[in-house]
Design a protein around this motif. Structure first.
Motif, PDB file in Angstrom:
ATOM      1  N   HIS A  45     -20.480 -46.410  19.623  1.00 36.27           N
ATOM      2  CA  HIS A  45     -19.907 -45.985  20.909  1.00 36.27           C
ATOM      3  C   HIS A  45     -19.009 -44.759  20.721  1.00 36.27           C
ATOM      4  O   HIS A  45     -19.124 -43.767  21.436  1.00 36.27           O
ATOM      5  N   ASP A  49     -19.185 -40.828  22.032  1.00 34.49           N
ATOM      6  CA  ASP A  49     -18.035 -40.189  22.697  1.00 34.49           C
ATOM      7  C   ASP A  49     -17.812 -38.784  22.157  1.00 34.49           C
ATOM      8  O   ASP A  49     -17.606 -37.831  22.910  1.00 34.49           O
ATOM      9  N   HIS A 150     -11.598 -42.224  29.954  1.00 30.34           N
ATOM     10  CA  HIS A 150     -12.516 -42.718  28.943  1.00 30.34           C
ATOM     11  C   HIS A 150     -11.764 -43.332  27.769  1.00 30.34           C
ATOM     12  O   HIS A 150     -12.140 -44.384  27.262  1.00 30.34           O
ATOM     13  N   ASP A 154     -11.916 -46.930  25.946  1.00 28.72           N
ATOM     14  CA  ASP A 154     -12.058 -47.112  24.499  1.00 28.72           C
ATOM     15  C   ASP A 154     -11.005 -48.078  23.970  1.00 28.72           C
ATOM     16  O   ASP A 154     -11.282 -48.926  23.121  1.00 28.72           O
TER      17      ASP A 154
END
Ligand SMILES: [Zn+2]
Ligand SMILES: [Zn+2]
Length: 307
Positions: A45, A49, A150, A154
Motif C-alpha cells: 500500500h 502511495d 491520505h 495511512d
C-alpha cells in the motif's frame, strides 16, 4: 501563492516522500522477517502511495507544458493516463493480498509479533511527523489537502496492524494477521476505484460530475438575447480543466452585440460552472436557413443530434 511558498511546500512534499520511503523499506524487510502478511500488504500500500505521489508530480509538470501543433490540447491527460495505470496496478496488488490472505486463513502461519509491532509503531510515528509537517499548509492547497487526508488514512492502516499484533500477542490467534491485511486490501481497493472512475470519466468525455447540464442550459438560455442553446457538449481535458462547445440561436444581433452576449455567457460559465474554455457558434433564424447541416433539436439536450 508566491513562488517561494510553493517551493517550500514542494520541499515539504519531498521530505514526506523521503520519510514514506523509509516506512516502505522498514515494512517490507520487517514484514518478511516477521512473516506478517499485514505488514507486507501495508508495504504494498505504501509503495503505491509513493508511486502515486511521484506520478502525480510528473502529471503536474506535464500539464504545465504548452500545447504544440501536433498536440493542440497540451499534455493535461498524461497525468490522467498515469493515474489510471497507477490505480489499475493498485487494484492488482489488492487482488494479490486477498489471494494470499485466503491461503493464510486456511493455514495460519506464526508471526513475530514484537517485530511486527515495532515496525508498525515506527510507521505510525513517521505518519504523525508527516501530519504535523503538512497540517498548516493543507488549508491553502488542494494537492496538500488530499495528501494530508491520505496520510490520515495511512495512520489508520498502521493502527490496524498494531491492533492485529496486540491481538496475536495476547491470544496467539494468528488469523488476525490475514484479517488485518484484508482490511488494508479494502483501503487500497476503495482508493483505486475512485481514481479509476474519475479517469475513465475523463477519457469517455463524460459531463464533469459538478455540472448539471439541464441547469447549465437554462442558465445560458435565461440571457435575454438568447433564444436557445443546442449541440451542447461539456467535457473535461483533465479533472480540473473543463471545456464547452455549443450552438447559440440568438435574436438578430449586430456583431458587436453578439460579442457582448458571448462575453456574458463566458463569464457566467466560468463563475458558476468553472468552465475555462468555450467555443460558441452563434446563429440567428436567418443564418439557419442557409445551414442545412445543423439539425436543430429543441428540448431535452440528451436527444440533441450532433450536427
Ligand atoms: Zn496510503
Ligand atoms: Zn446549430
Amino acid at each position: 501563492m508566491g513562488l517561494q511558498t510553493s517551493g517550500q511546500i514542494g520541499n515539504k512534499l519531498r521530505l514526506a516522500v523521503a520519510l514514506t520511503v523509509g516506512i516502505l523499506v522498514a515494512e517490507a524487510v520487517g514484514g518478511y522477517l516477521a512473516n506478517s502478511l499485514a505488514l507486507l500488504s501495508d508495504a504494498g500500500h505504501v509503495f503505491t502511495d509513493i508511486l502515486a505521489l511521484v506520478l502525480s508530480w510528473v502529471g503536474v509538470l506535464q500539464a504545465q507544458r504548452p500545447g504544440t501543433a501536433a498536440m493542440t490540447f497540451g499534455f493535461h491527460r498524461v497525468g490522467v493516463l498515469i493515474a489510471l495505470i497507477n490505480a489499475a496496478s493498485l487494484a492488482l496488488i489488492a487482488g494479490f493480498i486477498v489471494v494470499e490472505a485466503y491461503h493464510r486463513l486456511q493455514q495460519p502461519e506464526a508471526v513475530d509479533t514484537r517485530l511486527m509491532l515495532g515496525v508498525a509503531l515506527a510507521g505510525l510515528a513517521v505518519n504523525m511527523v508527516i501530519i504535523l509537517l503538512l497540517r498548516r499548509d493543507q488549508q491553502h492547497s488542494i494537492n496538500i489537502h488530499s495528501a494530508f487526508l491520505h496520510v490520515l488514512g495511512d495512520a489508520l492502516a498502521s493502527i490496524g496492524v498494531i491492533v492485529g499484533g496486540l491481538i496475536i500477542m495476547a491470544t496467539n490467534w494468528f488469523w488476525a494477521d490475514p484479517l488485518i491485511s484484508l482490511l488494508v486490501a479494502g483501503i487500497i481497493a476503495v482508493g483505486s476505484w475512485g481514481i479509476i472512475q474519475e479517469a475513465v470519466g475523463v477519457f469517455l468525455e463524460a459531463t464533469p460530475p459538478h455540472v448539471n447540464l439541464h441547469e447549465l442550459r437554462q442558465a445560458m438560455e435565461s440571457d435575454s438575447d438568447i433564444v436557445n442553446v443546442h449541440d451542447l457538449h461539456v467535457w473535461s481535458i483533465s479533472p480540473d480543466l473543463h471545456m464547452l462547445s455549443c450552438h447559440v440561436l440568438s435574436h438578430d444581433l449586430t456583431v458587436a452585440q453578439t460579442e457582448e452576449a458571448r462575453a456574458r455567457l463566458d463569464k457566467m460559465l466560468a463563475e458558476r460552472f468553472a468552465i475555462a474554455h468555450t467555443t460558441m457558434q452563434f446563429e440567428c433564424a436567418e443564418c439557419i436557413a442557409n445551414a442545412p447541416s445543423c439539425p436543430l433539436a429543441f428540448g431535452n439536450p440528451d436527444q440533441t443530434k450532433a450536427s
